[in-house]
Design a protein around this motif. Structure first.
Motif, PDB file in Angstrom:
ATOM      1  N   ARG A   1     -17.345  -6.712  -1.170  1.00  0.00           N
ATOM      2  CA  ARG A   1     -18.323  -5.762  -1.736  1.00  0.00           C
ATOM      3  C   ARG A   1     -17.666  -4.482  -2.216  1.00  0.00           C
ATOM      4  O   ARG A   1     -18.136  -3.388  -1.947  1.00  0.00           O
ATOM      5  CB  ARG A   1     -19.432  -5.473  -0.725  1.00  0.00           C
ATOM      6  N   GLY A   2     -16.549  -4.625  -2.906  1.00  0.00           N
ATOM      7  CA  GLY A   2     -15.886  -3.468  -3.495  1.00  0.00           C
ATOM      8  C   GLY A   2     -15.059  -2.639  -2.535  1.00  0.00           C
ATOM      9  O   GLY A   2     -14.459  -1.648  -2.933  1.00  0.00           O
ATOM     10  N   ALA A   3     -15.008  -3.021  -1.284  1.00  0.00           N
ATOM     11  CA  ALA A   3     -14.218  -2.280  -0.290  1.00  0.00           C
ATOM     12  C   ALA A   3     -13.034  -3.147   0.152  1.00  0.00           C
ATOM     13  O   ALA A   3     -13.111  -4.371   0.138  1.00  0.00           O
ATOM     14  CB  ALA A   3     -15.080  -1.923   0.914  1.00  0.00           C
ATOM     15  N   TYR A   4     -11.959  -2.471   0.526  1.00  0.00           N
ATOM     16  CA  TYR A   4     -10.784  -3.177   1.036  1.00  0.00           C
ATOM     17  C   TYR A   4     -10.630  -2.872   2.517  1.00  0.00           C
ATOM     18  O   TYR A   4     -10.823  -1.742   2.952  1.00  0.00           O
ATOM     19  CB  TYR A   4      -9.505  -2.720   0.326  1.00  0.00           C
ATOM     20  N   ARG A   5     -10.254  -3.916   3.264  1.00  0.00           N
ATOM     21  CA  ARG A   5      -9.981  -3.752   4.696  1.00  0.00           C
ATOM     22  C   ARG A   5      -8.648  -4.407   4.995  1.00  0.00           C
ATOM     23  O   ARG A   5      -8.446  -5.586   4.713  1.00  0.00           O
ATOM     24  CB  ARG A   5     -11.088  -4.412   5.523  1.00  0.00           C
TER      25      ARG A   5
ATOM     26  N   LYS B   1      -7.723   2.935  -2.884  1.00  0.00           N
ATOM     27  CA  LYS B   1      -7.628   1.524  -3.255  1.00  0.00           C
ATOM     28  C   LYS B   1      -6.391   1.190  -4.093  1.00  0.00           C
ATOM     29  O   LYS B   1      -6.171   0.044  -4.440  1.00  0.00           O
ATOM     30  CB  LYS B   1      -8.886   1.112  -4.020  1.00  0.00           C
TER      31      LYS B   1
ATOM     32  N   TRP C   1       0.868  -1.179   0.000  1.00  0.00           N
ATOM     33  CA  TRP C   1       0.000   0.000   0.000  1.00  0.00           C
ATOM     34  C   TRP C   1       0.903   1.227   0.000  1.00  0.00           C
ATOM     35  O   TRP C   1       1.723   1.379   0.893  1.00  0.00           O
ATOM     36  CB  TRP C   1      -0.873   0.001   1.263  1.00  0.00           C
TER      37      TRP C   1
ATOM     38  N   SER D   1     -11.004  -8.201   0.595  1.00  0.00           N
ATOM     39  CA  SER D   1     -11.832  -7.505  -0.387  1.00  0.00           C
ATOM     40  C   SER D   1     -13.257  -8.017  -0.226  1.00  0.00           C
ATOM     41  O   SER D   1     -13.518  -9.211  -0.374  1.00  0.00           O
ATOM     42  CB  SER D   1     -11.331  -7.799  -1.802  1.00  0.00           C
TER      43      SER D   1
ATOM     44  N   THR E   1      -9.413   3.900 -10.574  1.00  0.00           N
ATOM     45  CA  THR E   1      -9.308   3.236  -9.285  1.00  0.00           C
ATOM     46  C   THR E   1      -9.252   4.348  -8.242  1.00  0.00           C
ATOM     47  O   THR E   1      -8.465   5.282  -8.372  1.00  0.00           O
ATOM     48  CB  THR E   1      -8.028   2.385  -9.199  1.00  0.00           C
ATOM     49  N   ARG E   2     -10.105   4.271  -7.231  1.00  0.00           N
ATOM     50  CA  ARG E   2     -10.091   5.302  -6.182  1.00  0.00           C
ATOM     51  C   ARG E   2      -8.711   5.350  -5.535  1.00  0.00           C
ATOM     52  O   ARG E   2      -8.057   4.318  -5.363  1.00  0.00           O
ATOM     53  CB  ARG E   2     -11.159   4.998  -5.126  1.00  0.00           C
TER      54      ARG E   2
END
Length: 185
Positions: free
Chosen positions: A171-175, A55, A26, A169, A51-52
């Motif tokens: 639902r389109g979100a990363y944690r 992300k 990251w 990953s 890409t946001r």
């Protein structure tokens, strides 16, 4: 009981038994901002979806759907990795027409990056994880659904790499589940 719903009040959905997981780099804030500016510049010629900024990352090892009960094993593998921090220069871009992806990558892959990936893969295989058979290609996805590969010169982005992360990953979100420091050089 909630009338007409067939569900009891307060009923909770259980967490899925599996998670979609990967190890990644990251970028720190300055590199992230520079990569996002590069994506904006490339979008003008290639179209597609950005890409946001939050992300933007470089996948090291994609694991896919993994039982949640195995996350602790993944953390142990990551903890055992002995790798050095390094500097990376992202200085080229490209287009994969089948996937319609515009990406950025280093022209020269740092030896420390290749060693980090090899150490992760070896530890994961030793722990019994199944990995993809295809060769790893270091890249950062900048645009998806790009219509045409009208790419300009990629401005160089210097990225100091001091750690790596285990990411979920959903639902389109990363944690980020965990981060591990690389040895200072």
């Amino acid at each position: 009981m909630d009338p007409g719903s067939g569900r009891g009040k307060g009923r909770r959905l259980s967490a899925p038994a599996q998670s979609r997981l990967f190890f990644a780099l990251w970028p720190e804030e300055a590199a992230r901002a520079a990569l996002y500016e590069q994506a904006l510049a490339l979008k003008a010629g290639a179209g597609g979806r950005l890409t946001r900024a939050a992300k933007l990352h470089m996948t090291l090892v994609f694991l896919g759907e993994i039982e949640r009960t195995r996350v602790a094993e993944l953390e142990r593998v990551a903890q055992a990795v002995a790798a050095n921090a390094f500097a990376m220069r992202i200085d080229r871009s490209g287009y994969w027409p089948r996937q319609k992806i515009v990406w950025a990558a280093p022209q020269v892959v740092p030896a420390a990056l290749s060693q980090l990936v090899a150490a992760l893969e070896a530890g994961l295989r030793a722990a019994g994880f199944q990995l993809e058979d295809r060769a790893w290609q270091p890249h950062i996805t900048l645009l998806r659904d790009a219509r045409r590969p009208s790419l300009s010169q990629c401005d160089a982005t210097d990225w100091p790499v001091n750690d790596f992360a285990l990411v979920e990953s959903a639902r389109g979100a990363y944690r980020v589940i965990g981060r591990w420091k690389l040895a200072a050089i």
